[in-house]
Design a protein around this motif. Structure first.
Motif, PDB file in Angstrom:
ATOM      1  N   LYS A 132       6.090  72.501  62.828  1.00 13.83           N
ATOM      2  CA  LYS A 132       6.993  73.381  63.563  1.00 13.83           C
ATOM      3  C   LYS A 132       8.378  73.420  62.947  1.00 13.83           C
ATOM      4  O   LYS A 132       9.101  74.402  63.086  1.00 13.83           O
ATOM      5  CB  LYS A 132       7.105  72.951  65.034  1.00 13.83           C
ATOM      6  CG  LYS A 132       5.896  73.343  65.872  1.00 13.83           C
ATOM      7  CD  LYS A 132       6.083  72.976  67.325  1.00 13.83           C
ATOM      8  CE  LYS A 132       7.111  73.853  68.028  1.00 13.83           C
ATOM      9  NZ  LYS A 132       6.665  75.247  68.241  1.00 13.83           N
ATOM     10  N   GLY A 133       8.778  72.337  62.262  1.00 14.63           N
ATOM     11  CA  GLY A 133      10.051  72.338  61.583  1.00 14.63           C
ATOM     12  C   GLY A 133      11.059  71.364  62.168  1.00 14.63           C
ATOM     13  O   GLY A 133      10.694  70.401  62.859  1.00 14.63           O
ATOM     14  N   GLU A 134      12.345  71.608  61.864  1.00 21.97           N
ATOM     15  CA  GLU A 134      13.418  70.722  62.314  1.00 21.97           C
ATOM     16  C   GLU A 134      14.286  71.413  63.365  1.00 21.97           C
ATOM     17  O   GLU A 134      14.482  72.630  63.323  1.00 21.97           O
ATOM     18  CB  GLU A 134      14.285  70.285  61.128  1.00 21.97           C
ATOM     19  CG  GLU A 134      13.588  69.333  60.182  1.00 21.97           C
ATOM     20  CD  GLU A 134      14.546  68.676  59.204  1.00 21.97           C
ATOM     21  OE1 GLU A 134      15.729  69.062  59.191  1.00 21.97           O
ATOM     22  OE2 GLU A 134      14.110  67.774  58.466  1.00 21.97           O
ATOM     23  N   TYR A 135      14.813  70.571  64.284  1.00 23.94           N
ATOM     24  CA  TYR A 135      15.650  71.052  65.372  1.00 23.94           C
ATOM     25  C   TYR A 135      16.926  70.218  65.396  1.00 23.94           C
ATOM     26  O   TYR A 135      16.883  68.997  65.176  1.00 23.94           O
ATOM     27  CB  TYR A 135      14.919  70.926  66.707  1.00 23.94           C
ATOM     28  CG  TYR A 135      13.623  71.694  66.743  1.00 23.94           C
ATOM     29  CD1 TYR A 135      13.552  72.963  67.293  1.00 23.94           C
ATOM     30  CD2 TYR A 135      12.448  71.152  66.187  1.00 23.94           C
ATOM     31  CE1 TYR A 135      12.363  73.682  67.315  1.00 23.94           C
ATOM     32  CE2 TYR A 135      11.255  71.860  66.198  1.00 23.94           C
ATOM     33  CZ  TYR A 135      11.219  73.119  66.765  1.00 23.94           C
ATOM     34  OH  TYR A 135      10.042  73.832  66.771  1.00 23.94           O
ATOM     35  N   VAL A 305      16.083  74.946  63.142  1.00 25.08           N
ATOM     36  CA  VAL A 305      16.569  75.253  61.796  1.00 25.08           C
ATOM     37  C   VAL A 305      15.536  76.099  61.058  1.00 25.08           C
ATOM     38  O   VAL A 305      15.873  77.010  60.303  1.00 25.08           O
ATOM     39  CB  VAL A 305      16.857  73.945  61.018  1.00 25.08           C
ATOM     40  CG1 VAL A 305      17.318  74.262  59.599  1.00 25.08           C
ATOM     41  CG2 VAL A 305      17.887  73.101  61.752  1.00 25.08           C
ATOM     42  N   THR A 306      14.272  75.814  61.322  1.00 19.88           N
ATOM     43  CA  THR A 306      13.185  76.503  60.633  1.00 19.88           C
ATOM     44  C   THR A 306      12.987  77.920  61.158  1.00 19.88           C
ATOM     45  O   THR A 306      12.762  78.865  60.392  1.00 19.88           O
ATOM     46  CB  THR A 306      11.881  75.699  60.801  1.00 19.88           C
ATOM     47  OG1 THR A 306      12.103  74.351  60.409  1.00 19.88           O
ATOM     48  CG2 THR A 306      10.760  76.297  59.960  1.00 19.88           C
ATOM     49  N   ASN A 307      13.085  78.074  62.476  1.00 23.31           N
ATOM     50  CA  ASN A 307      12.877  79.377  63.109  1.00 23.31           C
ATOM     51  C   ASN A 307      13.993  79.614  64.117  1.00 23.31           C
ATOM     52  O   ASN A 307      13.852  79.308  65.302  1.00 23.31           O
ATOM     53  CB  ASN A 307      11.510  79.422  63.798  1.00 23.31           C
ATOM     54  CG  ASN A 307      11.255  80.751  64.488  1.00 23.31           C
ATOM     55  OD1 ASN A 307      11.929  81.755  64.211  1.00 23.31           O
ATOM     56  ND2 ASN A 307      10.294  80.764  65.408  1.00 23.31           N
ATOM     57  N   PRO A 308      15.151  80.154  63.674  1.00 24.11           N
ATOM     58  CA  PRO A 308      16.320  80.300  64.550  1.00 24.11           C
ATOM     59  C   PRO A 308      16.056  81.114  65.814  1.00 24.11           C
ATOM     60  O   PRO A 308      16.768  80.968  66.799  1.00 24.11           O
ATOM     61  CB  PRO A 308      17.336  81.016  63.642  1.00 24.11           C
ATOM     62  CG  PRO A 308      16.920  80.661  62.248  1.00 24.11           C
ATOM     63  CD  PRO A 308      15.428  80.591  62.288  1.00 24.11           C
ATOM     64  N   GLY A 309      15.037  81.923  65.825  1.00 23.29           N
ATOM     65  CA  GLY A 309      14.749  82.727  67.007  1.00 23.29           C
ATOM     66  C   GLY A 309      13.952  81.996  68.067  1.00 23.29           C
ATOM     67  O   GLY A 309      13.761  82.518  69.170  1.00 23.29           O
ATOM     68  N   GLU A 310      13.495  80.782  67.765  1.00 23.34           N
ATOM     69  CA  GLU A 310      12.681  80.036  68.723  1.00 23.34           C
ATOM     70  C   GLU A 310      13.551  79.483  69.859  1.00 23.34           C
ATOM     71  O   GLU A 310      14.650  78.988  69.640  1.00 23.34           O
ATOM     72  CB  GLU A 310      11.976  78.876  68.015  1.00 23.34           C
ATOM     73  CG  GLU A 310      11.104  78.032  68.927  1.00 23.34           C
ATOM     74  CD  GLU A 310      10.460  76.864  68.186  1.00 23.34           C
ATOM     75  OE1 GLU A 310       9.905  75.979  68.868  1.00 23.34           O
ATOM     76  OE2 GLU A 310      10.536  76.832  66.944  1.00 23.34           O
ATOM     77  N   THR A 311      13.057  79.567  71.074  1.00 23.89           N
ATOM     78  CA  THR A 311      13.763  79.015  72.229  1.00 23.89           C
ATOM     79  C   THR A 311      13.383  77.550  72.424  1.00 23.89           C
ATOM     80  O   THR A 311      12.196  77.208  72.464  1.00 23.89           O
ATOM     81  CB  THR A 311      13.426  79.802  73.507  1.00 23.89           C
ATOM     82  OG1 THR A 311      13.837  81.162  73.337  1.00 23.89           O
ATOM     83  CG2 THR A 311      14.142  79.213  74.717  1.00 23.89           C
ATOM     84  N   VAL A 312      14.387  76.691  72.557  1.00 23.79           N
ATOM     85  CA  VAL A 312      14.174  75.263  72.774  1.00 23.79           C
ATOM     86  C   VAL A 312      14.883  74.878  74.065  1.00 23.79           C
ATOM     87  O   VAL A 312      16.026  75.265  74.298  1.00 23.79           O
ATOM     88  CB  VAL A 312      14.723  74.427  71.603  1.00 23.79           C
ATOM     89  CG1 VAL A 312      14.378  72.952  71.788  1.00 23.79           C
ATOM     90  CG2 VAL A 312      14.193  74.946  70.277  1.00 23.79           C
ATOM     91  N   ILE A 313      14.217  74.122  74.898  1.00 22.28           N
ATOM     92  CA  ILE A 313      14.807  73.655  76.154  1.00 22.28           C
ATOM     93  C   ILE A 313      15.478  72.307  75.924  1.00 22.28           C
ATOM     94  O   ILE A 313      14.858  71.384  75.401  1.00 22.28           O
ATOM     95  CB  ILE A 313      13.739  73.506  77.254  1.00 22.28           C
ATOM     96  CG1 ILE A 313      13.022  74.834  77.500  1.00 22.28           C
ATOM     97  CG2 ILE A 313      14.360  72.982  78.539  1.00 22.28           C
ATOM     98  CD1 ILE A 313      13.888  75.906  78.063  1.00 22.28           C
ATOM     99  N   GLY A 314      16.750  72.182  76.305  1.00 20.40           N
ATOM    100  CA  GLY A 314      17.429  70.898  76.201  1.00 20.40           C
ATOM    101  C   GLY A 314      18.895  71.032  75.870  1.00 20.40           C
ATOM    102  O   GLY A 314      19.334  72.042  75.286  1.00 20.40           O
ATOM    103  N   TYR A 315      19.654  70.015  76.282  1.00 24.81           N
ATOM    104  CA  TYR A 315      21.080  69.959  75.961  1.00 24.81           C
ATOM    105  C   TYR A 315      21.425  68.515  75.636  1.00 24.81           C
ATOM    106  O   TYR A 315      21.155  67.608  76.435  1.00 24.81           O
ATOM    107  CB  TYR A 315      21.931  70.443  77.133  1.00 24.81           C
ATOM    108  CG  TYR A 315      23.390  70.625  76.767  1.00 24.81           C
ATOM    109  CD1 TYR A 315      23.869  71.874  76.381  1.00 24.81           C
ATOM    110  CD2 TYR A 315      24.266  69.544  76.763  1.00 24.81           C
ATOM    111  CE1 TYR A 315      25.189  72.044  76.008  1.00 24.81           C
ATOM    112  CE2 TYR A 315      25.591  69.702  76.396  1.00 24.81           C
ATOM    113  CZ  TYR A 315      26.047  70.952  76.022  1.00 24.81           C
ATOM    114  OH  TYR A 315      27.356  71.112  75.647  1.00 24.81           O
TER     115      TYR A 315
END
Length: 401
Positions: A132-135, A305-315
């Motif tokens: 999936k890549g890096e976040y 970082v890999t897919n800037p359009g992906e939504t990630v939940i978290g702060y």
């Protein structure tokens, strides 16, 4: 924070991220909402152990796949100069000691030693997920959390509920946004110590030994905060929260029966972090209005970082943490209501099976007119009056009697 405070913080930081908030997006057009949107939770704790949970918004019916999705995940903290504080890799995915199942979600815990993290730098959290890549979270400076001034308690006017409250202030005005987590421990003995128990299969009574009855009286309960607890002083004249309510306990709850202890961890955050958690709180507690954002529309500070359009939940917040602890002897307050457990009724043996199925439990045998024990009749009460639930090991801070 003194050495004692640091030691307490290290012991208690596991309670901070023991709960994963459940998200299940409904908008299938949201990037990444394909049944496994990534959820990353945990703050970078300067002066303590950082704990980060990694999970997906996928129902437990499919969690066989989650084992594969979580395999090989790595987490680390990084400053702007490129220095790295890495986490030890979690146990093999087949070892559930590194996973927690909070129905219906599964998540993996990563720990990072950030006790010696310099306070004069900015940090971000980095997560690498195979296939999936890096976040990465956004760089943030260390937010200094003010100490907890006091932990107090009060009782509602009708005496049906007790409340736990926190008072804190920050004269530096660095942050007016706070979040709390807590751990509770309490004496968890039953209201009535039974002499007998019912064997349903044999339709007869068995006696408790004196050792077994003593064990019932020595039981200790334990629980952790499960709600999102945040507050702001933005609309107040000063950065001072007075008796901020963080927990409520009903008068028929065994937590207010005897000796009780609450250990509170307080963290400060910026306005952006507060807005995020307040939005999550409203959505997870059903307080959101008709036009409030859904979880999939709430913006955290973690990006792919890999897919800037992906939504990630978290702060991810970066802060120090403050710890406070308060013992309360609720027995002296008289708030606990056990009246329902005083209504014991005698029943003959032919009714025992029906009583057991209805949620009643025996306490002791009846007596004959001549004063002898009558094993064909027994006093019964509601199950909650004679059971203790799960018993936990006494923590090191629990006083010896």
């Amino acid at each position: 924070m003194g050495n004692t405070g640091k030691f307490i913080l290290l012991l208690l930081l596991p309670i901070i991220y023991g709960c994963v908030y459940e998200f299940e997006p409904t908008d299938v057009q949201v990037p990444g909402a394909d049944g496994k949107m990534l959820v990353i939770e945990g703050d970078i704790i300067a002066g303590g152990i950082t704990q980060v949970s990694v999970s997906y918004t996928t129902k437990a019916l499919e969690y066989d796949y989650i084992w594969d999705w979580l395999k090989g995940v790595s987490v680390w903290v990084e400053n702007e100069a490129g220095e790295i504080w890495g986490s030890a890799p979690p146990e093999d995915v087949q070892d559930t000691s590194s996973y927690k199942l909070v129905t219906p979600y599964l998540y993996q815990i990563h720990k990072i030693d950030t006790r010696e993290l310099p306070l004069d730098a900015k940090y971000r959290l980095c997560v690498s997920v195979p296939d999936k890549g890096e976040y990465m979270s956004s760089f943030k400076p260390v937010m200094a959390t003010p100490p907890i001034d006091s932990i107090t308690w009060s009782v509602s006017p009708d005496s049906l509920q007790a409340f736990l409250e926190v008072t804190t202030h920050d004269d530096r005005q660095q942050s007016g946004y706070y979040r709390w987590f807590y751990r509770e421990n309490w004496e968890n003995s039953p209201d009535l110590i039974p002499n007998i128990r019912y064997n349903y299969n044999l339709n007869l009574m068995e006696r408790y030994s004196e050792e077994q009855k003593q064990m019932m009286q020595g039981c200790l309960g334990e629980s952790y905060s499960s709600q999102i607890l945040v507050a702001s002083t933005e609309k107040l004249g000063k950065n001072h929260l007075n008796r901020q309510r963080i927990a409520g306990i009903g008068s028929n709850d065994k937590r207010v029966k005897g000796l009780y202890c609450i250990t509170v961890i307080q963290t400060a955050m910026d306005k952006e972090g507060y807005a995020y958690w307040e939005s999550i709180r409203k959505n997870t507690t059903g307080m959101g209005g008709l036009f409030d954002p859904q979880p999939s529309e709430i913006n955290g500070n973690i990006t792919s970082v890999t897919n800037p359009g992906e939504t990630v939940i978290g702060y991810i917040n970066v802060c120090t943490a403050s710890v406070g602890r308060r013992f309360i002897d609720w027995e002296k307050t008289g708030i606990y209501d056990k009246k329902g457990c005083m209504n014991m009724v005698m029943y003959p043996q032919q009714e025992w099976r029906i009583l057991y199925e209805s949620g009643k439990r025996p306490v002791y045998y009846g007596m004959t007119e001549s004063g002898y024990e009558d094993t064909g009749i027994a006093a019964w009460v509601d199950e909650k009056c004679v059971t203790v639930g799960e018993c936990f090991r006494k923590p090191p801070f629990w006083p010896e009697k």
